[in-house]
Design an enzyme around this catalytic site. Structure first.
Site, PDB file in Angstrom:
ATOM      1  CE  LYS A 167     -10.607   7.409 -20.879  1.00 13.08           C
ATOM      2  NZ  LYS A 167     -10.599   7.227 -19.432  1.00 13.08           N
TER       3      LYS A 167
ATOM      4  CG  ASP B  34      -8.186  15.112 -17.452  1.00 10.39           C
ATOM      5  OD1 ASP B  34      -7.304  14.449 -18.029  1.00 10.39           O
ATOM      6  OD2 ASP B  34      -9.351  14.706 -17.315  1.00 10.39           O
TER       7      ASP B  34
ATOM      8  NE  ARG C 178      -2.355   0.778   3.694  1.00 13.13           N
ATOM      9  CZ  ARG C 178      -1.702   1.525   4.595  1.00 13.13           C
ATOM     10  NH1 ARG C 178      -1.408   2.781   4.329  1.00 13.13           N
ATOM     11  NH2 ARG C 178      -1.345   1.011   5.762  1.00 13.13           N
TER      12      ARG C 178
ATOM     13  CE1 TYR D 161     -15.719  10.390 -18.533  1.00 19.33           C
ATOM     14  CE2 TYR D 161     -14.524  10.679 -16.481  1.00 19.33           C
ATOM     15  CZ  TYR D 161     -15.246   9.882 -17.340  1.00 19.33           C
ATOM     16  OH  TYR D 161     -15.495   8.579 -17.012  1.00 19.33           O
TER      17      TYR D 161
END
Length: 405
Positions: free
Chosen positions: A215, A190, A63, A115
């Site tokens: 993406k 972004d 983690r 988005y």
């Protein structure tokens, strides 16, 4: 063409073109006793320690850190020219981590063409976290500046190009204005639509750049990932605390898949972009209203050229009729009907019915998001096949197509 070819190098190693840097992983990113040609997948949750107090080891619990994740983070920091980079479970997780830096009573300035998932998360923090969100037209610098508050503004969130209307923000000017008026505010971009291959926003004065690694960075839609790059160590420390505390870091197998995908980013992006240019020109020749920064008809064509080294491979167009758009989408054969973008195969969708359906209809209307809009996410197929399939889809839907002689 990629962004600045002279990437930063360390030691005596020369600086290579970005297309080369994408492929080669720095050998000191991960300690490997066996000199594996590919970064090993450390599929482990915990790491054995040498002493009772647990001191001395580089890793203790995945983690907090994992060698495979370190390798991709070091690699992403290099190609993003970031002080530090992080990989997390999804692109939306990346934004969630960043928004944890905004306290109750502070404000966020964001675009009005976002988005759908970004809009949903901003709505949540506005309703439940006491954060004021201003949605403005970020293509106009003055609209951003008039909302800046030296005390309350904590974060300015930009997309450029925007998704799905492909609007361009003057990132450099906005970043400069924000830092001048609000020294404690963070400018966040972004950059998923461009990828680090075509646009480097940290070099423009942006504080944090993030991506949906699902993406272009991955390129095959076979993993979920988010990437965050920051310009300063101070911001990096804040982001790492949130990632470690929340357990949102990317797992070792997905980290390895992301690293593998990034190596082919350059060649994929060049092909997808060249296809997109041909397709945008074809659609515009049909008299359709096409949104694509690679067309000289785009109102911010010159601005985009000053920010990026290419137009990317996502475009949208309007037909003027929702039913007609539906028939076009459903008549396509090669173009898969799907959300997302950036993968090797081409996709088609109607954002208002899919990726942006979570934005209420009245809000979409207020933000001038056309219900008939079709988004194309261009892949690496042969361009003649893609155009041929669009031709038959248009004709099947009842649109007469002008053929080249």
């Amino acid at each position: 063409m990629a962004v600045d070819a002279n990437t930063t190098s360390s030691g005596s190693r020369p600086a290579y073109h970005l297309a080369t840097e994408l492929v080669h992983i720095d050998s000191d990113a991960v300690k490997d006793n066996y000199n594996a040609a590919s970064v090993p997948i450390y599929q482990t949750a915990t790491f054995k320690q040498h002493s009772a107090d647990g001191a001395g080891g580089d890793y203790d619990y995945s983690r907090s850190g994992n060698p495979t994740r370190t390798a991709v983070e070091v690699h992403m920091a290099k190609i993003m020219t970031a002080e530090r980079a992080f990989v997390v479970s999804t692109g939306m997780t990346a934004l969630d981590v960043i928004l944890r830096l905004v306290k109750s009573g502070q404000e966020v300035i964001a675009g009005d063409d976002l988005y759908g998932g970004t809009n949903r998360l901003l709505t949540y923090v506005s309703q439940f976290n006491g954060v004021k969100v201003h949605n403005v037209d970020t293509t106009e610098v003055d609209r951003v500046v008039e909302k800046l508050d030296p005390i309350k503004t904590r974060l300015v969130l930009l997309e450029s190009p925007t998704n799905p209307m492909i609007k361009i923000a003057d990132i450099r000017t906005i970043a400069s204005k924000v830092h001048e008026i609000c020294p404690s505010a963070l400018v966040v971009v972004d950059n998923t639509m461009m990828s680090p291959y075509l646009q480097n926003t940290l070099a423009m004065g942006v504080d944090i750049e993030y991506h949906s690694g699902t993406k272009y960075l991955s390129g095959h839609h076979d993993l979920m990932a988010g990437v965050i790059g920051c310009r300063t160590k101070e911001v990096g420390d804040l982001l790492y605390f949130v990632i470690n505390a929340s357990g949102s870091g990317l797992g070792p197998l997905d980290s390895w898949l992301l690293l593998r995908g990034v190596k082919t980013l350059g060649i994929r992006m060049e092909k997808q972009q060249s296809n997109a240019i041909l397709i945008a020109n074809f659609l515009e020749a049909q008299g359709l209203k096409v949104h694509f920064p690679g067309l000289e008809s785009h109102p911010q064509y010159e601005l985009h050229k000053s920010l990026s080294s290419g137009p990317g491979a996502v475009l949208s167009f309007e037909t003027g009729d929702v039913g007609l758009s539906e028939r076009i989408v459903e008549s396509a054969r090669l173009w898969g009907i799907s959300v997302s973008f950036g993968c090797v195969n081409s996709l088609i969708s109607m954002p208002c019915k899919m990726s942006h359906a979570s934005i209420p209809a009245e809000v979409r209307k207020q933000r001038h998001l056309p219900e008939d809009l079709i988004r194309l996410c261009v892949g690496i197929e042969h361009p003649e096949d893609l155009i041929s399939d669009l031709t038959q889809a248009l004709e099947t839907a009842g649109v007469p197509v002008k053929k080249n002689n």
